[in-house]
Every structure is written in structure tokens, then in C-alpha cells.
Design an enzyme around this catalytic site. Sequence first.
Site, PDB file in Angstrom:
ATOM      1  N   HIS A   1       0.842  -1.349   0.048  1.00 46.37           N
ATOM      2  CA  HIS A   1      -0.420   0.134   0.091  1.00 46.37           C
ATOM      3  C   HIS A   1       1.027   0.925  -0.055  1.00 46.37           C
ATOM      4  CE1 HIS A   1      -2.764   3.134   1.813  1.00 46.37           C
ATOM      5  NE2 HIS A   1      -3.971   1.825   1.063  1.00 46.37           N
TER       6      HIS A   1
ATOM      7  N   ARG B   1      -2.782   1.260  -4.242  1.00 47.83           N
ATOM      8  CA  ARG B   1      -2.393  -0.512  -4.913  1.00 47.83           C
ATOM      9  C   ARG B   1      -2.450  -0.755  -5.842  1.00 47.83           C
ATOM     10  NH1 ARG B   1      -6.971  -2.375  -1.116  1.00 47.83           N
ATOM     11  NH2 ARG B   1      -7.628  -0.506  -1.574  1.00 47.83           N
TER      12      ARG B   1
ATOM     13  N   LYS C   1      -6.215  -0.235  -8.564  1.00 49.76           N
ATOM     14  CA  LYS C   1      -6.832   1.067  -7.746  1.00 49.76           C
ATOM     15  C   LYS C   1      -6.999   1.705  -8.117  1.00 49.76           C
ATOM     16  CE  LYS C   1      -8.510   0.417  -4.530  1.00 49.76           C
ATOM     17  NZ  LYS C   1      -9.697  -0.345  -3.834  1.00 49.76           N
TER      18      LYS C   1
ATOM     19  N   ASP D   1      -5.861   8.242  -7.010  1.00 52.35           N
ATOM     20  CA  ASP D   1      -6.454   9.505  -6.049  1.00 52.35           C
ATOM     21  C   ASP D   1      -5.288  10.620  -5.958  1.00 52.35           C
ATOM     22  OD1 ASP D   1      -7.322  10.312  -3.001  1.00 52.35           O
ATOM     23  OD2 ASP D   1      -7.583   8.168  -2.795  1.00 52.35           O
TER      24      ASP D   1
ATOM     25  N   CYS E   1      -4.680  11.944  -2.971  1.00 50.91           N
ATOM     26  CA  CYS E   1      -3.855  11.715  -2.028  1.00 50.91           C
ATOM     27  C   CYS E   1      -2.623  11.501  -1.611  1.00 50.91           C
ATOM     28  CB  CYS E   1      -4.952  10.959  -0.812  1.00 50.91           C
ATOM     29  SG  CYS E   1      -4.815   9.291  -0.302  1.00 50.91           S
ATOM     30  N   TYR E   2      -2.424  10.750  -3.131  1.00 53.51           N
ATOM     31  CA  TYR E   2      -0.872   9.513  -2.748  1.00 53.51           C
ATOM     32  C   TYR E   2      -0.264  10.037  -3.729  1.00 53.51           C
ATOM     33  CZ  TYR E   2      -3.771   5.586  -1.230  1.00 53.51           C
ATOM     34  OH  TYR E   2      -4.721   5.113  -0.283  1.00 53.51           O
TER      35      TYR E   2
ATOM     36  N   ASP F   1     -10.056  14.161  -4.262  1.00 52.82           N
ATOM     37  CA  ASP F   1      -9.815  12.924  -4.721  1.00 52.82           C
ATOM     38  C   ASP F   1      -9.455  13.011  -6.265  1.00 52.82           C
ATOM     39  OD1 ASP F   1      -9.475   9.864  -5.588  1.00 52.82           O
ATOM     40  OD2 ASP F   1     -10.905   9.362  -4.557  1.00 52.82           O
TER      41      ASP F   1
ATOM     42  N   ASP G   1     -11.261  18.029   1.023  1.00 49.62           N
ATOM     43  CA  ASP G   1     -12.057  17.909   2.277  1.00 49.62           C
ATOM     44  C   ASP G   1     -10.466  18.126   2.344  1.00 49.62           C
ATOM     45  OD1 ASP G   1     -10.085  15.676   2.312  1.00 49.62           O
ATOM     46  OD2 ASP G   1     -11.917  14.742   1.071  1.00 49.62           O
TER      47      ASP G   1
ATOM     48  N   HIS H   1      -7.797  15.688   2.149  1.00 49.76           N
ATOM     49  CA  HIS H   1      -7.345  16.144   0.168  1.00 49.76           C
ATOM     50  C   HIS H   1      -6.535  16.547   0.598  1.00 49.76           C
ATOM     51  CE1 HIS H   1      -9.553  11.941  -0.766  1.00 49.76           C
ATOM     52  NE2 HIS H   1      -8.789  11.866  -0.975  1.00 49.76           N
TER      53      HIS H   1
END
Length: 464
Positions: A266, A314, A317, A320, A322-323, A375, A382, A385
Site C-alpha cells: 500500500h 495499490r 486501484k 487518488d 492523496c497519493y 481525490d 476535504d 486531501h
Amino acid sequence: MTTMDTMDTMDTMNTMNTSDPNQPRPGIPALFTQPPPIRDPLITETVDLQSATLEKCLPFLKGIHSAQKDFNDYGVPALQRDLHAGFLYDALEDYPEGFVAMDASRPWIVYWALAGLAMLGEETTQFRERVITTLRPMQNPTGGFGGGHGQTSHLAGSYAAVLSLAMVGDEEAFGLVDRYAMWQWIGRLKQPDGGFRVCEGGEEDVRGAYCAMTLISLLDLPLTLAPGSQAREAGLESLTSGLPEYLSRCQTFEGGISGSPGSEAHGAYAFCALACLSILGPPEETFNRHMDIPMLVSWLSARQSAPEGGLSGRTNKLVDGCYSHWVGGCWPLLESSLVGKPDNTQPPANSLFSREGLTRYILACCQGTDGGFRDKPGKHVDSYHTCYVMAGLSATQNHHYRTDSSVASYNFTSSFSWKASPNREPGNVFSQGDRLEPMHPLYVIPHKAAEEMRLWSEAQPLTI
């Protein structure tokens, strides 16, 4: 043609489309405007979700979505600084009733907003009294901070609380932390296999290890295990004993890093493990000794998608925002480990990831129309993020390197030797007015905040 004529021509190109409204703006490479040439012929739920995500992102990547504005010559929208600052200032005010579910995350809400404001160049010390007042009742006499008053101490909440205190600064904020109780509490979380539980009786994972080492290093806590510690009774002598080996066991067959041995790799755990190893020692030493770097680079590289340009957490997936930090923040540490020497003020000739792709995804797809980051298109903005998308953007804009600190005498010398300089490589596609302040690549707070907390703590040695 005069300079003014050239600027007028570029402005016209920037604001016009051809007769086909689906055509991308000038200056955007085809890589970021077209579906991938090779598509998986097997139709599954994952493939359908990826296709739907791609369709939502493409109008933003092409620069043709109605919500976008203020494009530069590369077809990248501007960072809406004032809107994001306003969003984060609001995030430090009162919350509606529906946010009661976030009660155990109150230190995080403070941290996300302060870190975001710091990256925007806003002054965070103005919140000193409010932060101290908010966090004081969350500290337990047995050590550590809970998510709220009367809640059990947790390493994640303690991490966010201490980083917030570091950002508001000064002796009153630093002195709020009961460092002796914190040392005893972290000792009780240390496990015989080298790792840490996140709370007493809680789960053991890489997140706990990273949070623990952040607290230990910033607060200059003694490394000796407290008497009565389960790990000490099992034969360990130090808070760091067995920790690198524990992190090594978390690397999976894919090359990524999982939360605990035997789990799925992850992106967030990868950052936690690499940052933890970088606190323990120079990355060129700790990574090479405890990680399969070629496999790790392969797995992290596969997290970046095209045409989106963003990062996923991942295998199989979706991208996103935040990554941008959790995976994007791994690259400066890996690049440092591969360079293998400090004082390398020049960025590598070839980045290990596409800075352009990540920049385009963040500025085109993640900005909310009224401030804040999300995201991906279709999701709500939010604070979480907003903080980590901006941290990822900051990482792409700055080159992180270590200085030669071999003469220093304090613990974790390497972790406090990091510096940053603006990345000025030709591939930058953001405007200079869109630059964010650099953050410490291990602690994700301003470099000055980390250094001042360490210096204050070092000047107040604990007697054990």
C-alpha cells in the site's frame, strides 16, 4: 514581433479552442489527452471503474471543462491560492453536527489545515494559543494524546498533535508535551518483534512505527526502553531495536510495502516505512540494507497512471489525489538513497517519476471550484486531501537533498540534515506564482518547524 505581441498571441491560443470543443488546449501533450493505446480486453468491475474515472478526468486534463480557468502556456490551470487559503482557514473554525464522526480525529483536522496553510506561505504561529488550548485536554497523564478529551492515547493522534505544536512554535507549545510520560508510553507500545502498536492493546503496523519514530526524534526522547516494557523483558534494549528488520519483513512479493508482514502492499505504508528508515539513518544505507530497491522502484513506478498522471495506492486501484504525497513523497527519499551522498544540491538528470504528469493531475483534476482539493473529479474537497495533494505538489516543485552532518552529535543526525531548493528543470509545467513552500520530506512540516522543536527538546534533556 514585439514581446507584447507574443504575449497577446499566447493569451489568444490559451483561451480559444478549435471548432471541435473536445480538442485539448494548445501546449498539452497527447499523452495526457487520449486514452491509453493498449486497453485490457477483459471487462471487470475494476476495468469499468477505471474507464469511468478516465472519462471524468479527460475534460479536465484537456483544459476544456467549464469549471477551469487561468491556464498557462502549457495548458495547466493556475493554483487558486486565495480560495485554498480561505478553505483552510474555514477548516479551523467550528464544524457542523455531521462532523461528530470525526471527533477522534481532531488533532488531524488541526494538522491538515496548518500544514496546508504553511505550504501556501501563510503564518501558522497566529493560531498558537488556540492550538495549545485545543490540544491540552487531549493529552493523557499516562502519555500521548488521544483524538479528543478523555479518549485513549493513540500514536496517530499524538503524531498530528506534536506536528501541529511544532508548526505554531515557541516554548509554550513545545513545553505542552509531557515528554517523560510520552517516552514511557511509547516504550509500552514497543513490541518484541521490533515494531510498535498504535495504542495499548491496539494493532501493530508500519504506521505506528513511523509515528513513533517521528515523536522520538522530534522530541529527542531517550532510546533506552523503560523498565517493565514488554519489549525490554523480551530482550530488546532500545526503542529502535529490531525496527529496521521489522520494516524489511513488510516488503511484499510485488516490491511494495504493507502495513504488517504478509499484508497487501500500500502506498501510504510505503511512505511510512521509507520515512521511518530515513529517520533511523541515511537512506543510502538503510534502504540498501533493508529493502529490495529495484523491486520497490518497479512497484512505485506502476502507481502512476496515464493519461491521468496521478498516483494510486495499490495494484489495480484508481488514481487518488492523496497519493500525490503518500506515493509521491517516496520519490525524494528513493532518489536520495540512489545518489548515495549528501550535499547533492543538483536534482537528478532524470526523475524516477513524471513530475509533469503529477502536476497536471493535481492542478487540472484535484482543485475544487470554491477552494480545497479532492481525490478526483466527482469527489468532494476535504482537509485531508487538501493537505496531502498540496504536499505532493510541493514535492514535485522542490528538490530535496541532505547536507553533510557527520559532525553533529545528536540522535538521528541524518533526519535533520535535509534541505530543499526550487526544482527548475525544463519539464516544469506550473507557473512560478503557483510554487508552494517546501516541507520536510520526513515530517511533512516546514523545515524550520522541525529544527526548532528538535533544538528546544535537545536543550531540555530528560532524566530517566
